[in-house]
Write a protein that holds these residues in place. Structure first.
Motif, short mmCIF file in Angstrom:
data_model
loop_
_atom_site.label_atom_id
_atom_site.label_comp_id
_atom_site.label_asym_id
_atom_site.label_seq_id
_atom_site.Cartn_x
_atom_site.Cartn_y
_atom_site.Cartn_z
N MET A 181 3.40 -0.48 -7.83
CA MET A 181 4.38 -0.30 -7.01
C MET A 181 3.82 1.41 -6.61
SD MET A 181 5.93 -1.89 -5.40
CE MET A 181 7.19 -1.53 -3.61
N PRO A 216 0.84 -0.08 -3.44
CA PRO A 216 1.25 0.11 -1.89
C PRO A 216 0.38 1.56 -0.75
CG PRO A 216 3.22 -0.54 -2.87
CD PRO A 216 1.71 -0.40 -3.39
N THR A 218 -3.78 0.49 -0.43
CA THR A 218 -3.26 0.30 0.66
C THR A 218 -3.26 0.77 2.18
OG1 THR A 218 -2.00 -1.95 -0.38
CG2 THR A 218 -1.90 -1.43 2.65
N PHE A 238 4.60 0.16 3.84
CA PHE A 238 4.05 -1.05 2.76
C PHE A 238 4.39 -1.69 1.69
CE2 PHE A 238 -0.43 -0.10 4.96
CZ PHE A 238 -1.05 -1.30 5.58
N SER A 289 6.63 -5.09 0.90
CA SER A 289 5.61 -5.90 -0.38
C SER A 289 7.13 -6.69 -0.57
CB SER A 289 4.85 -4.66 -1.47
OG SER A 289 3.67 -4.69 -0.53
N GLY A 333 7.56 -10.05 -1.37
CA GLY A 333 7.80 -10.75 -3.09
C GLY A 333 9.32 -10.69 -3.94
N ILE A 348 6.68 -9.41 -6.22
CA ILE A 348 5.77 -8.37 -5.64
C ILE A 348 4.49 -8.21 -5.61
CG2 ILE A 348 6.10 -5.58 -5.56
CD1 ILE A 348 9.96 -7.04 -6.04
N VAL A 364 1.89 -9.53 -3.54
CA VAL A 364 2.03 -9.81 -2.27
C VAL A 364 1.94 -8.04 -1.61
CG1 VAL A 364 4.04 -9.74 -0.22
CG2 VAL A 364 4.22 -11.04 -1.37
N ALA A 365 1.56 -7.53 -2.51
CA ALA A 365 1.45 -5.91 -2.61
C ALA A 365 0.07 -6.54 -2.14
CB ALA A 365 1.94 -4.74 -3.51
N SER A 398 -2.09 -8.91 -1.83
CA SER A 398 -2.21 -9.61 -0.68
C SER A 398 -2.70 -8.05 0.84
CB SER A 398 -0.90 -10.71 -0.41
OG SER A 398 -1.56 -11.66 -1.62
N PHE A 399 -1.52 -7.66 0.41
CA PHE A 399 -1.65 -6.82 1.63
C PHE A 399 -3.12 -5.69 2.27
CE2 PHE A 399 2.97 -7.00 2.55
CZ PHE A 399 3.10 -7.50 3.60
N TYR A 400 -3.13 -5.39 0.04
CA TYR A 400 -4.61 -4.77 -0.12
C TYR A 400 -5.80 -5.06 0.89
CZ TYR A 400 -7.72 -1.83 -2.52
OH TYR A 400 -9.04 -1.67 -2.74
#
Length: 370
Positions: free
Chosen positions: A298, A302, A305, A323, A327, A331, A346, A349-350, A352-354
């Motif tokens: 965490m 983010p 990203t 982000f 996340s 998450g 979480i 999901v984080a 995936s954004f990256y």
């Protein structure tokens, strides 16, 4: 990359720093307006979650304080709103106070973890979070033994916070006073603190009853977020945001060029200690939701990203918070719907954004301030 480093000598004091920090909010383009809107919504969500935690505490205030019945009324309205949310969403989540405490904790961590992590990542100190998470685990072990032996009824996380903060200061001391390679003290503290934690827990089981879910602290769990833990996270989140706002220019200066900051007679050691102690504070709070093993994500993902798509340090800071919030919310939604651990959900999901940010930006590497 634009660093927003005007007047970073800190000559104006805390008020000038806060004025400069608030000066960010002058968007010029549509993209900046969108980012500002996201930050405002995130801030409102954070304030609402702090309000919930505060009402949850004040409703048990003694009769002479008068405020108890009013807080209880507002709290009940909050739960009623949660029931309506459950009704329309077809869930059984938002009508339970303990779930709101967990969600509130996650929302606040989604704000302060990327806020502090932005400085850590740009200073190439990403492993600090992982190290302090292991130190916090040792703090949990110390707290368990202390409670078992003395019968103390205080917060376990408060003990973990003290141990983690002392570990952060000790790590800074080792880094400043050893001639080994930069990451050696980090590796020593990381492995040593986890070893101490496991030994204390194993030793304590021989003569005390440790009635606690250690796996929850390792991998994260919504069930271990207590009312005391949520209040501690809320208070610490407010403190961290205020400290970053008041010391933004100094932290940016040492992040951009530590040697130049020393030449400018800035107290670099003090601000390094402040940064690492704030990291310890965030880690202890995030440990409830993410667990010791995943808490560093965490602080890092983010920010990575945001760095992939941002065009300045300021924008990286803004986008990392957005982000991080997405996340956490995504998450938690995934974890609750699929009955899975929140920490892993979480982080997935984080990441995936990256990956999406890499595809969307088209850059081979993220912009670095170095």
């Amino acid at each position: 990359m634009s660093l927003d480093t005007k007047n970073v000598d800190g000559a104006g004091g805390p008020v000038a720093n806060l004025t400069a920090w608030l000066g960010w909010f002058r968007p010029q383009h549509r993209r900046e307006w969108v980012e500002l809107g996201g930050i405002v919504l995130t801030a409102l969500l954070g304030v609402a979650m702090i309000g919930y935690i505060l009402l949850d505490w004040l409703r048990f205030a003694p009769e002479w304080a008068v405020i108890g019945p009013y807080a209880d009324l507002l709290f009940s309205q909050f739960i009623v709103a949660g029931m309506w949310m459950d009704h329309y969403l077809g869930t059984n989540v938002f009508s339970h106070p303990f779930m709101w405490r967990a969600i509130a904790t996650g929302v606040l961590i989604g704000i302060v973890a990327p806020l502090v992590g932005t400085y850590l990542v740009h200073r190439q100190m990403a492993l600090i979070g992982e190290t302090l998470a292991h130190t916090a685990f040792a703090g949990v072990a110390v707290g368990l033994l202390f409670i078992a032996l003395t019968g103390w009824t205080g917060s376990l996380l408060f003990v973990a916070l003290i141990v983690s903060a002392l570990g952060a200061i000790g790590l800074q001391w080792l880094t400043d006073r050893t001639n080994t390679y930069g990451d050696v003290p980090i590796a020593i503290v990381l492995s040593g603190s986890f070893a101490v934690g496991t030994l204390l827990i194993s030793w304590g089981r021989d003569f005390t009853s440790l009635a606690i879910d250690i796996e929850g602290f390792l991998f994260g769990s919504l069930a271990i977020v207590t009312a005391e833990g949520a209040r501690l996270v809320a208070a610490l989140s407010v403190v961290v945001v205020i400290l970053v706002a008041l010391n933004y220019k100094q932290l940016l200066f040492i992040t951009f060029d530590e040697q130049a900051a020393r030449v400018a007679r800035l107290d670099v050691d003090r601000y390094n200690t402040l940064l690492i102690v704030m990291t310890a504070v965030v880690v202890v709070g995030a440990m409830q939701i993410l667990g010791v093993i995943l808490v560093a994500a965490m602080l890092v993902v983010p920010v990575a990203t945001a760095s992939q798509v941002a065009e300045s340090f300021r924008e990286t800071l803004f986008l990392s918070i957005l982000f991080g919030q997405l996340s956490v919310l995504g998450g938690l939604a995934f974890a609750i719907s699929a009955s899975l651990p929140p920490g892993g959900s979480i982080v997935v999901v984080a990441i995936s954004f990256y990956l999406l940010s890499i595809v969307a930006s088209g850059r081979s590497t993220a912009i670095s301030m170095h």
